[in-house]
Write a protein that holds these residues in place. Structure first.
Motif, PDB file in Angstrom:
ATOM      1  N   SER A 147     -43.231   0.817  12.954  1.00  0.00           N
ATOM      2  CA  SER A 147     -43.890   0.228  13.465  1.00  0.00           C
ATOM      3  C   SER A 147     -42.789  -1.289  14.084  1.00  0.00           C
ATOM      4  N   GLN A 148     -43.234  -2.068  14.744  1.00  0.00           N
ATOM      5  CA  GLN A 148     -41.831  -3.112  15.330  1.00  0.00           C
ATOM      6  C   GLN A 148     -40.967  -2.633  16.005  1.00  0.00           C
ATOM      7  N   LYS A 149     -41.464  -1.412  16.259  1.00  0.00           N
ATOM      8  CA  LYS A 149     -39.945  -0.180  17.434  1.00  0.00           C
ATOM      9  C   LYS A 149     -40.785  -0.626  18.104  1.00  0.00           C
ATOM     10  N   SER A 150     -40.362   0.631  19.065  1.00  0.00           N
ATOM     11  CA  SER A 150     -41.075   1.346  20.125  1.00  0.00           C
ATOM     12  C   SER A 150     -42.196   1.660  20.222  1.00  0.00           C
ATOM     13  N   CYS A 151     -42.420   1.676  21.811  1.00  0.00           N
ATOM     14  CA  CYS A 151     -44.454   2.504  21.117  1.00  0.00           C
ATOM     15  C   CYS A 151     -43.888   4.559  21.786  1.00  0.00           C
ATOM     16  N   GLU A 152     -42.817   5.033  22.821  1.00  0.00           N
ATOM     17  CA  GLU A 152     -42.047   5.366  22.192  1.00  0.00           C
ATOM     18  C   GLU A 152     -41.397   5.952  21.498  1.00  0.00           C
ATOM     19  N   GLU A 153     -40.083   5.954  20.276  1.00  0.00           N
ATOM     20  CA  GLU A 153     -40.600   6.339  19.443  1.00  0.00           C
ATOM     21  C   GLU A 153     -41.990   6.810  17.967  1.00  0.00           C
ATOM     22  N   CYS A 154     -43.036   6.116  18.739  1.00  0.00           N
ATOM     23  CA  CYS A 154     -43.854   6.214  17.307  1.00  0.00           C
ATOM     24  C   CYS A 154     -44.342   7.079  17.612  1.00  0.00           C
ATOM     25  N   LEU A 155     -44.788   7.235  19.084  1.00  0.00           N
ATOM     26  CA  LEU A 155     -45.660   8.337  19.120  1.00  0.00           C
ATOM     27  C   LEU A 155     -45.257   9.495  19.682  1.00  0.00           C
ATOM     28  N   LYS A 156     -43.485   9.499  19.508  1.00  0.00           N
ATOM     29  CA  LYS A 156     -43.365  11.226  18.786  1.00  0.00           C
ATOM     30  C   LYS A 156     -44.065  12.233  17.803  1.00  0.00           C
ATOM     31  N   ASN A 157     -44.107  11.020  17.255  1.00  0.00           N
ATOM     32  CA  ASN A 157     -44.661  11.282  15.793  1.00  0.00           C
ATOM     33  C   ASN A 157     -46.099  12.057  16.626  1.00  0.00           C
ATOM     34  N   VAL A 158     -46.745  13.298  16.673  1.00  0.00           N
ATOM     35  CA  VAL A 158     -48.371  13.034  17.095  1.00  0.00           C
ATOM     36  C   VAL A 158     -49.618  13.037  16.203  1.00  0.00           C
ATOM     37  N   SER A 159     -48.966  12.695  14.749  1.00  0.00           N
ATOM     38  CA  SER A 159     -50.179  11.884  14.088  1.00  0.00           C
ATOM     39  C   SER A 159     -50.366  10.173  14.486  1.00  0.00           C
ATOM     40  N   CYS A 160     -49.276   9.685  14.706  1.00  0.00           N
ATOM     41  CA  CYS A 160     -49.198   8.384  14.312  1.00  0.00           C
ATOM     42  C   CYS A 160     -50.155   7.561  16.385  1.00  0.00           C
ATOM     43  N   LEU A 161     -50.282   6.569  15.875  1.00  0.00           N
ATOM     44  CA  LEU A 161     -50.869   5.590  16.911  1.00  0.00           C
ATOM     45  C   LEU A 161     -50.698   4.482  16.927  1.00  0.00           C
ATOM     46  N   TRP A 162     -49.926   4.439  18.553  1.00  0.00           N
ATOM     47  CA  TRP A 162     -49.736   2.711  18.656  1.00  0.00           C
ATOM     48  C   TRP A 162     -50.344   1.804  18.909  1.00  0.00           C
TER      49      TRP A 162
END
Length: 184
Positions: free
Chosen positions: A45-60
């Protein structure tokens, strides 16, 4: 158990490759060691969308720039978590509204094409059922016409042959069919 972990890692990496992230460890595909435990989505959280979505179980979620765990129990994320227009999963530039519209259009095209194929097949069956009856009647009429013409030609030939036989005296009288043949 190690094989199951390896299959899961392979599946997740394949899914990541499908979503356009070929750089996520092609070298890891050849390794047989179980993958490292995934980080919690809230850490991104509070990082970038790309970093969050590197993990396929995450939702941005773009509304508050948070990375949350994808709600697995529901197909779409709840509006209380994030609105569909601001939710991203897999790729940052595609929102869930676009995905839903695209899926609906594709499903609609598939259904319409199936309906058109069914209607076309039913029409062809009806046409093929009624077609041979009319076609058979037409062929039967032509066959009967040919038979009558053949009989007429046969009768005309018989009359012509009888005339020739009569001319040369080969026609026997119907009164006395048994006459003596005389040689002269």
């Amino acid at each position: 158990m190690e094989a199951r972990g390896w299959l899961l890692a392979l599946w997740l990496q394949g899914l990541a490759l499908l979503w356009g992230r070929a750089g996520i460890g092609l070298a890891q595909l050849s390794t047989t060691a179980s993958p490292a435990p995934a980080q919690a989505c809230s850490e991104f959280s509070q990082k970038s969308c790309e970093e969050c979505l590197k993990n396929v179980s995450c939702l941005w979620c773009y509304t508050n720039n948070t990375c949350i765990d994808y709600p697995i129990r529901s197909i779409l994320p709840l509006s209380s978590l994030c609105s569909l227009s601001n939710a991203r999963w897999g790729i940052c530039w595609i929102n869930f509204e676009a995905v839903i519209i695209a899926i609906a259009v594709v499903a609609g095209l598939i259904l319409v094409s199936i309906a058109v194929c069914c209607c076309y097949c039913c029409y062809c069956r009806r046409r093929s059922r009624s077609g041979p009856d009319e076609e058979e009647e037409r062929l039967a009429r032509k066959r009967e016409e040919r038979r009558l013409q053949s009989l007429q030609r046969k009768h005309e030939r018989k009359l012509k042959h009888d005339e020739i036989r009569k001319k040369y005296g080969l026609l026997q009288d119907s009164d006395n069919p048994y006459s003596r043949f005389e040689n002269e």
